[in-house]
Design a protein around this motif. Structure first.
Motif, PDB file in Angstrom:
ATOM      1  N   ALA A  59       0.306  -0.976  -0.223  1.00  0.00           N
ATOM      2  CA  ALA A  59       0.106   0.101  -0.237  1.00  0.00           C
ATOM      3  C   ALA A  59       0.680   0.800  -0.207  1.00  0.00           C
ATOM      4  N   MET A  60       2.045   1.910   1.481  1.00  0.00           N
ATOM      5  CA  MET A  60       2.533   2.789   0.422  1.00  0.00           C
ATOM      6  C   MET A  60       3.569   2.380  -0.835  1.00  0.00           C
ATOM      7  N   ASN A  61       4.152   1.217  -0.640  1.00  0.00           N
ATOM      8  CA  ASN A  61       5.104   1.394  -2.411  1.00  0.00           C
ATOM      9  C   ASN A  61       4.134   2.466  -3.752  1.00  0.00           C
ATOM     10  N   HIS A  62       3.144   1.905  -2.864  1.00  0.00           N
ATOM     11  CA  HIS A  62       1.975   1.861  -4.844  1.00  0.00           C
ATOM     12  C   HIS A  62       1.526   3.809  -4.123  1.00  0.00           C
ATOM     13  N   GLY A  63       1.605   3.320  -3.244  1.00  0.00           N
ATOM     14  CA  GLY A  63       0.474   5.602  -2.496  1.00  0.00           C
ATOM     15  C   GLY A  63       1.602   6.133  -2.076  1.00  0.00           C
ATOM     16  N   SER A  64       2.928   6.332  -2.223  1.00  0.00           N
ATOM     17  CA  SER A  64       4.054   7.027  -2.589  1.00  0.00           C
ATOM     18  C   SER A  64       4.098   7.163  -4.399  1.00  0.00           C
ATOM     19  N   SER A  65       4.020   6.482  -5.288  1.00  0.00           N
ATOM     20  CA  SER A  65       3.824   6.779  -6.497  1.00  0.00           C
ATOM     21  C   SER A  65       3.455   7.475  -6.759  1.00  0.00           C
ATOM     22  N   ALA A  66       1.748   6.957  -6.232  1.00  0.00           N
ATOM     23  CA  ALA A  66       0.586   7.695  -6.479  1.00  0.00           C
ATOM     24  C   ALA A  66       0.614   9.379  -6.131  1.00  0.00           C
ATOM     25  N   VAL A  67       1.019   9.954  -5.244  1.00  0.00           N
ATOM     26  CA  VAL A  67       1.588  10.946  -4.899  1.00  0.00           C
ATOM     27  C   VAL A  67       2.347  11.489  -5.836  1.00  0.00           C
ATOM     28  N   TRP A  68       4.029  11.024  -5.744  1.00  0.00           N
ATOM     29  CA  TRP A  68       4.264  11.590  -6.627  1.00  0.00           C
ATOM     30  C   TRP A  68       3.942  12.113  -7.916  1.00  0.00           C
ATOM     31  N   ARG A  69       3.040  11.543  -7.996  1.00  0.00           N
ATOM     32  CA  ARG A  69       2.874  11.531  -9.598  1.00  0.00           C
ATOM     33  C   ARG A  69       1.106  12.742  -9.723  1.00  0.00           C
ATOM     34  N   LEU A  70       1.025  12.962  -8.771  1.00  0.00           N
ATOM     35  CA  LEU A  70       0.156  14.007  -8.251  1.00  0.00           C
ATOM     36  C   LEU A  70       0.539  15.561  -8.339  1.00  0.00           C
ATOM     37  N   ILE A  71       1.916  14.870  -7.533  1.00  0.00           N
ATOM     38  CA  ILE A  71       2.070  16.172  -7.101  1.00  0.00           C
ATOM     39  C   ILE A  71       3.601  17.046  -8.400  1.00  0.00           C
ATOM     40  N   LYS A  72       4.068  15.819  -9.376  1.00  0.00           N
ATOM     41  CA  LYS A  72       4.864  16.584 -10.348  1.00  0.00           C
ATOM     42  C   LYS A  72       4.377  15.883 -11.913  1.00  0.00           C
ATOM     43  N   PRO A  73       2.527  16.065 -12.248  1.00  0.00           N
ATOM     44  CA  PRO A  73       2.369  15.631 -12.959  1.00  0.00           C
ATOM     45  C   PRO A  73       2.907  15.631 -14.298  1.00  0.00           C
ATOM     46  N   GLU A  74       3.286  16.802 -14.598  1.00  0.00           N
ATOM     47  CA  GLU A  74       4.607  17.023 -16.148  1.00  0.00           C
ATOM     48  C   GLU A  74       5.569  16.073 -15.940  1.00  0.00           C
ATOM     49  N   LEU A  75       6.325  15.775 -14.881  1.00  0.00           N
ATOM     50  CA  LEU A  75       6.968  14.753 -14.808  1.00  0.00           C
ATOM     51  C   LEU A  75       7.031  13.953 -15.488  1.00  0.00           C
ATOM     52  N   SER A  76       6.401  13.435 -14.501  1.00  0.00           N
ATOM     53  CA  SER A  76       5.515  12.059 -14.571  1.00  0.00           C
ATOM     54  C   SER A  76       4.847  11.448 -16.042  1.00  0.00           C
ATOM     55  N   LYS A  77       4.543  12.365 -16.774  1.00  0.00           N
ATOM     56  CA  LYS A  77       4.055  12.180 -18.543  1.00  0.00           C
ATOM     57  C   LYS A  77       4.945  12.147 -18.921  1.00  0.00           C
ATOM     58  N   GLN A  78       6.243  12.791 -18.750  1.00  0.00           N
ATOM     59  CA  GLN A  78       7.151  12.975 -19.968  1.00  0.00           C
ATOM     60  C   GLN A  78       7.749  11.709 -19.703  1.00  0.00           C
ATOM     61  N   LEU A  79       8.076  10.989 -17.680  1.00  0.00           N
ATOM     62  CA  LEU A  79       8.959   9.527 -17.771  1.00  0.00           C
ATOM     63  C   LEU A  79       7.802   8.456 -17.892  1.00  0.00           C
ATOM     64  N   SER A  80       6.730   8.596 -18.259  1.00  0.00           N
ATOM     65  CA  SER A  80       5.553   7.360 -18.456  1.00  0.00           C
ATOM     66  C   SER A  80       6.119   7.742 -20.431  1.00  0.00           C
ATOM     67  N   GLN A  81       5.837   8.581 -21.121  1.00  0.00           N
ATOM     68  CA  GLN A  81       6.882   8.160 -22.664  1.00  0.00           C
ATOM     69  C   GLN A  81       7.929   7.544 -22.416  1.00  0.00           C
ATOM     70  N   ARG A  82       8.910   8.127 -21.468  1.00  0.00           N
ATOM     71  CA  ARG A  82      10.250   7.612 -22.236  1.00  0.00           C
ATOM     72  C   ARG A  82      10.287   6.437 -22.049  1.00  0.00           C
ATOM     73  N   ASP A  83       9.457   5.854 -20.754  1.00  0.00           N
ATOM     74  CA  ASP A  83       9.311   4.600 -20.296  1.00  0.00           C
ATOM     75  C   ASP A  83       9.065   3.739 -21.781  1.00  0.00           C
ATOM     76  N   ARG A  84       7.548   4.078 -22.155  1.00  0.00           N
ATOM     77  CA  ARG A  84       6.981   3.319 -23.212  1.00  0.00           C
ATOM     78  C   ARG A  84       8.220   3.306 -23.941  1.00  0.00           C
ATOM     79  N   ASP A  85       9.005   4.383 -24.634  1.00  0.00           N
ATOM     80  CA  ASP A  85       9.726   4.521 -25.867  1.00  0.00           C
ATOM     81  C   ASP A  85      10.724   3.489 -25.907  1.00  0.00           C
TER      82      ASP A  85
END
Length: 191
Positions: free
Chosen positions: A119-145
């Motif tokens: 719960a805390m592992n996934h929760g910290s990732s979710a909170v980070w995605r909410l705090i930094k949505p732009e960087l999260s989006k860029q990292l997700s594009q990099r991950d897919r690529d």
């Protein structure tokens, strides 16, 4: 020679100023699937891998902390409901769900540890995605690529896989690691 095989300009002809651009071009210029425009990513490959590494360690640390706290919470709650458990004689102890209370305490403690960790592992990732949505989006594009490229060059044969194989490219941290990984996959294909 290896640089020419990858379709990039030889390192000796590039200037020091263009070295980073050369590395990015060498990393992404030879993928057999759709051509990727390197300019679409605002996070460099080196930054991407370092951020991913930090996120992994942060999530593990927060998950461990959450697991330990939830286990202590469960043990505290158990002792609150059964205060004389450790002072009673064995004949006076009543079973819980037909089991010895110590077994219930052990299984419940381990279960709460695992649930708290996840719960805390996934929760910290979710909170980070909410705090930094732009960087999260860029990292997700990099991950897919990155995963698309790893999947394109991964050896898909039937040879026996060992634990040393880097199937998902987790050990790739630099452009040279990526090239080495591709060479290893090509060697497996030839063997």
């Amino acid at each position: 020679m290896a640089y020419r095989l990858l379709g990039a300009v030889s390192l000796t002809t590039t200037s020091l100023h263009n070295y980073t651009a050369y590395q990015n071009r060498a990393l992404f210029s030879h993928c057999p699937k759709q051509a990727t425009n390197q300019g679409q990513f605002s996070v460099s490959f080196k930054e991407y891998r370092s951020i991913r590494k930090r996120m992994k360690w942060r999530d593990m640390g927060v998950g461990m902390l959450g697991g330990v706290l939830s286990m202590y919470g469960f043990i505290g709650m158990f002792i609150h409901y059964y205060p004389d458990l450790f002072t009673m004689s064995p004949e006076e102890i009543k079973p819980i769900f037909g089991l010895d209370p110590i077994i219930v305490l052990g299984v419940g403690g381990v279960s709460s540890l695992l649930i708290g960790y996840l719960a805390m592992n996934h929760g910290s990732s979710a909170v980070w995605r909410l705090i930094k949505p732009e960087l999260s989006k860029q990292l997700s594009q990099r991950d897919r690529d990155f995963m698309r490229r790893v999947a394109a060059y991964r050896f898909k044969g039937t040879t026996q896989q060992s634990w040393e194989d880097d199937y998902h490219g987790e050990k790739i941290n630099t452009v040279s690691d990526y090239r080495q990984w591709i060479r290893k996959q090509q060697q497996k294909a030839r063997a």
